[in-house]
Design an enzyme around this catalytic site. Structure first.
Site, PDB file in Angstrom:
ATOM      1  N   LYS A 106      41.162  51.805 -53.962  1.00 33.18           N
ATOM      2  CA  LYS A 106      40.931  52.683 -52.923  1.00 33.18           C
ATOM      3  C   LYS A 106      39.613  53.355 -52.848  1.00 33.18           C
ATOM      4  O   LYS A 106      38.899  53.189 -53.884  1.00 33.18           O
ATOM      5  CB  LYS A 106      42.005  53.565 -53.217  1.00 33.18           C
ATOM      6  N   ASP A 112      42.572  52.973 -43.481  1.00 35.45           N
ATOM      7  CA  ASP A 112      43.396  54.068 -44.017  1.00 35.45           C
ATOM      8  C   ASP A 112      43.129  55.327 -43.027  1.00 35.45           C
ATOM      9  O   ASP A 112      42.605  55.149 -41.726  1.00 35.45           O
ATOM     10  CB  ASP A 112      42.968  54.587 -45.380  1.00 35.45           C
TER      11      ASP A 112
HETATM   12  P1  NDP Z   1      45.684  57.696 -39.291  1.00 37.52           P
HETATM   13  O1  NDP Z   1      44.336  58.414 -39.346  1.00 37.52           O
HETATM   14  O2  NDP Z   1      45.692  56.768 -37.883  1.00 37.52           O
HETATM   15  O3  NDP Z   1      46.693  59.063 -38.747  1.00 37.52           O
HETATM   16  C1  NDP Z   1      46.981  59.956 -39.433  1.00 37.52           C
HETATM   17  C2  NDP Z   1      47.889  61.014 -39.035  1.00 37.52           C
HETATM   18  O4  NDP Z   1      48.138  62.216 -39.998  1.00 37.52           O
HETATM   19  C3  NDP Z   1      47.278  61.818 -37.724  1.00 37.52           C
HETATM   20  O5  NDP Z   1      48.381  62.049 -36.683  1.00 37.52           O
HETATM   21  C4  NDP Z   1      46.661  62.913 -38.506  1.00 37.52           C
HETATM   22  O6  NDP Z   1      46.435  64.109 -37.625  1.00 37.52           O
HETATM   23  C5  NDP Z   1      47.681  63.323 -39.491  1.00 37.52           C
HETATM   24  N1  NDP Z   1      47.056  64.165 -40.603  1.00 37.52           N
HETATM   25  C6  NDP Z   1      46.079  63.447 -41.432  1.00 37.52           C
HETATM   26  N2  NDP Z   1      45.762  64.291 -42.275  1.00 37.52           N
HETATM   27  C7  NDP Z   1      46.660  65.197 -42.077  1.00 37.52           C
HETATM   28  C8  NDP Z   1      46.645  66.457 -42.747  1.00 37.52           C
HETATM   29  N3  NDP Z   1      45.822  66.990 -43.910  1.00 37.52           N
HETATM   30  N4  NDP Z   1      47.714  67.411 -42.603  1.00 37.52           N
HETATM   31  C9  NDP Z   1      48.547  67.348 -41.506  1.00 37.52           C
HETATM   32  N5  NDP Z   1      48.374  66.006 -40.769  1.00 37.52           N
HETATM   33  C10 NDP Z   1      47.355  65.226 -41.031  1.00 37.52           C
HETATM   34  O7  NDP Z   1      45.938  57.385 -40.545  1.00 37.52           O
HETATM   35  P2  NDP Z   1      47.230  56.269 -40.755  1.00 37.52           P
HETATM   36  O8  NDP Z   1      48.255  56.287 -39.997  1.00 37.52           O
HETATM   37  O9  NDP Z   1      46.538  54.836 -41.159  1.00 37.52           O
HETATM   38  O10 NDP Z   1      47.969  56.692 -42.213  1.00 37.52           O
HETATM   39  C11 NDP Z   1      49.054  57.651 -42.510  1.00 37.52           C
HETATM   40  C12 NDP Z   1      49.332  57.648 -43.900  1.00 37.52           C
HETATM   41  O11 NDP Z   1      49.789  56.280 -44.213  1.00 37.52           O
HETATM   42  C13 NDP Z   1      48.487  57.913 -44.971  1.00 37.52           C
HETATM   43  O12 NDP Z   1      48.898  58.642 -46.178  1.00 37.52           O
HETATM   44  C14 NDP Z   1      47.961  56.495 -45.341  1.00 37.52           C
HETATM   45  O13 NDP Z   1      47.318  56.367 -46.871  1.00 37.52           O
HETATM   46  C15 NDP Z   1      49.296  55.904 -45.236  1.00 37.52           C
HETATM   47  N6  NDP Z   1      49.042  54.364 -45.126  1.00 37.52           N
HETATM   48  C16 NDP Z   1      48.652  53.621 -44.149  1.00 37.52           C
HETATM   49  C17 NDP Z   1      48.225  52.458 -44.060  1.00 37.52           C
HETATM   50  C18 NDP Z   1      47.861  51.701 -42.782  1.00 37.52           C
HETATM   51  O14 NDP Z   1      47.965  50.529 -42.693  1.00 37.52           O
HETATM   52  N7  NDP Z   1      47.149  52.430 -41.900  1.00 37.52           N
HETATM   53  C19 NDP Z   1      48.997  51.644 -45.209  1.00 37.52           C
HETATM   54  C20 NDP Z   1      49.794  52.260 -45.964  1.00 37.52           C
HETATM   55  C21 NDP Z   1      49.896  53.670 -46.177  1.00 37.52           C
HETATM   56  P3  NDP Z   1      45.052  64.312 -36.973  1.00 37.52           P
HETATM   57  O15 NDP Z   1      44.548  63.235 -35.901  1.00 37.52           O
HETATM   58  O16 NDP Z   1      45.176  65.438 -36.284  1.00 37.52           O
HETATM   59  O17 NDP Z   1      44.102  64.294 -37.990  1.00 37.52           O
END
Ligand code: NDP
Length: 448
Positions: free
Chosen positions: A126, A166
């Site tokens: 990672k 991510d």
């Molecule tokens: P994105 O950046 O596309 O979206 C993240 C979302 O979570 C946004 O809505 C964001 O809001 C919100 N968010 C992020 N940080 C915080 C925080 N500290 N408090 C509250 N809300 C928060 O990321 P992903 O959708 O890709 O990833 C989401 C999760 O899924 C993570 O844990 C990631 O590690 C996991 N994941 C992702 C994969 C992928 O293929 N993308 C694969 C496997 C796991 P805002 O826009 O306001 O920041």
């Protein structure tokens, strides 16, 4: 003292001020106790657990770049190459101000077991940076990505370490990183996944994590005599994982009534309008207030400290898809009081350990992220296969392989839990199934 407790204490002592890493190790080791105790002498002699919790390599570097005002900015860059026993390191790059070494280590450690669970030959890694792409111009994001890869390119490659997206790293960032890698090395190879379709990306990769989450949830419900169709679902987050989780849930006949971002959340009793959500988040990169402004049935709530947010809404299925530790014990109590039957983690470690325990003790079907969100990395591995073959598969081909993988993951973890007398404990099942393959490969490869 037991071997598990000794190793956990060692992790805390040797990795101070990394609470998320400690939490991830504790959760995994606790649920492996039964397997470790059965093989304790052999594992101890080989220091198998000490090696498992120690990254093979950690790369920390400076990322200087120039902003639009001509000011030099400096960020921290990280890549943790945790374990390559079963394949080249594979795992995303997180770009978020909260990123530090402990966060990257927790994610890298989880990734080892997740990748193992997919059944594909990929090791765990990672990376990321405390750079915040939010509010930056495209040129600033490009300047950062080029500087980041100018250091990282030395350590990655199609057969050594293949990063992906991510939080904060989407198609735009991967494109800039890929361009700089190619420029520096002269190689047109599958070194990053999540690439655009015009230059080696895979169809269905964008949808994969969210779709995979629903394929697994559907199977988990089915195996417990329940059906996803007709269920009310709450989702947190509104990024890549959340958007495609909402879409697939609706395709499977469920009604999704919430999404959130870091500043607020939406309750939309008529069901989330995915097209509008995509327009707001993927095209305009706007806040959820823009969704509420365009949708009369939606109510927007500003996020306040200590409130339950989306977890307070009555639902059958809850899918946390935002970030770590976003569903705590109070949230779990609210969900149970409202009759939730299943929780599956789209994000990595979104549920605190006491919340997980409470949900399990109250009969809620609970699937951890390392299994439930493995569709993203699995499809990344399918992208690697297509790059190696110099071929592109159709959307349907990739999607059907993804579905197969998610269904198999569920059956593997279910079987592992049953084998060790932990029927229905999918956290233990996922950790045990993921661990056994890695442990066998590490043992076979000797002390390295
Ligand atoms: P994105 O950046 O596309 O979206 C993240 C979302 O979570 C946004 O809505 C964001 O809001 C919100 N968010 C992020 N940080 C915080 C925080 N500290 N408090 C509250 N809300 C928060 O990321 P992903 O959708 O890709 O990833 C989401 C999760 O899924 C993570 O844990 C990631 O590690 C996991 N994941 C992702 C994969 C992928 O293929 N993308 C694969 C496997 C796991 P805002 O826009 O306001 O920041």
């Amino acid at each position: 003292m037991s071997y598990v407790d000794e190793v956990y204490d060692l992790v805390v002592a040797k990795n101070p001020a990394q609470p998320e890493f400690h939490q991830a190790v504790k959760e995994v080791l606790e649920s492996l106790r039964v397997v470790i105790e059965a093989n304790e002498d052999a594992y101890r002699k080989d220091a198998l657990l000490e090696r498992l919790v120690t990254p093979e390599r950690q790369i920390l570097f400076r990322v200087p770049w120039v902003d639009d005002k001509g000011q030099v900015q400096v960020n921290n860059g990280f890549r943790v190459q945790f374990n390559s026993a079963i394949g080249p390191y594979k795992g995303g790059l997180r770009l978020h101000p909260s990123v530090n070494l402990g966060i990257i280590k927790f994610l890298g450690f989880e990734q080892i077991f997740k990748n193992s669970l997919t059944g594909l030959p990929i090791g765990g890694g990672k990376g990321g940076s405390d750079f915040d792409p939010k509010g930056k111009s495209d040129r600033e994001v490009m300047a950062f990505c080029q500087s980041f890869i100018t250091e990282l390119y030395k350590y990655i490659g199609a057969d050594t370490d293949v990063p992906a997206g991510d939080i904060g790293t989407g198609a735009r960032e991967i494109g800039y990183m890929y361009g700089q890698y190619k420029r520096l090395t002269g190689l047109y190879e599958g070194v990053l996944t999540g690439k655009g379709l015009s230059y080696g990306g895979s169809l269905a990769r964008t949808e994969a994590t969210g779709y995979g989450l629903l394929y697994l949830t559907e199977e988990m419900l089915k195996c417990n005599g329940k059906d996803i169709a007709g269920k009310t679902v709450v989702v947190s987050g509104s990024g890549n994982v959340a958007i495609y989780a909402v879409q697939k849930a609706q395709q499977l006949g469920a009604k999704v009534v919430t999404v959130s971002d870091s500043t607020g959340w939406i309750y939309d009793p008529e069901g989330i309008d995915v097209a509008l959500l995509k327009e707001v988040k993927e095209v305009k990169r706007a806040r959820l207030t823009a969704y509420a402004a365009a949708r009369p049935s939606a109510v927007y709530h500003e996020k306040k400290n200590g409130e339950h947010g989306v977890w307070n809404i009555k639902c059958d299925v809850a899918l946390p898809c935002a970030t770590q530790n976003e569903l705590n014990l109070d949230d779990a109590k609210a969900l149970v009081a409202n009759g939730v039957i299943a929780v599956a983690e789209g994000a990595n470690m979104p549920t605190t350990m006491d919340a997980t325990k409470y949900l399990q003790e109250n009969g809620v079907l609970f699937c951890p992220g390392k299994a439930a969100n493995a569709g993203g990395v699995a499809t990344s591995a399918l992208e690697m296969s297509q790059n190696s073959e110099r071929l592109s598969w159709t959307f349907e081909e990739v999607d059907s392989k993804l579905k197969n993988i998610m269904v198999n993951i569920f059956h593997n973890l279910d079987a592992a839990a049953k084998k060790y007398g932990l029927d229905g404990d999918y956290v233990a099942g996922a950790n045990i199934a993921g661990f056994l393959k890695v442990a066998e490969a590490m043992t076979a490869q000797g002390i390295v």
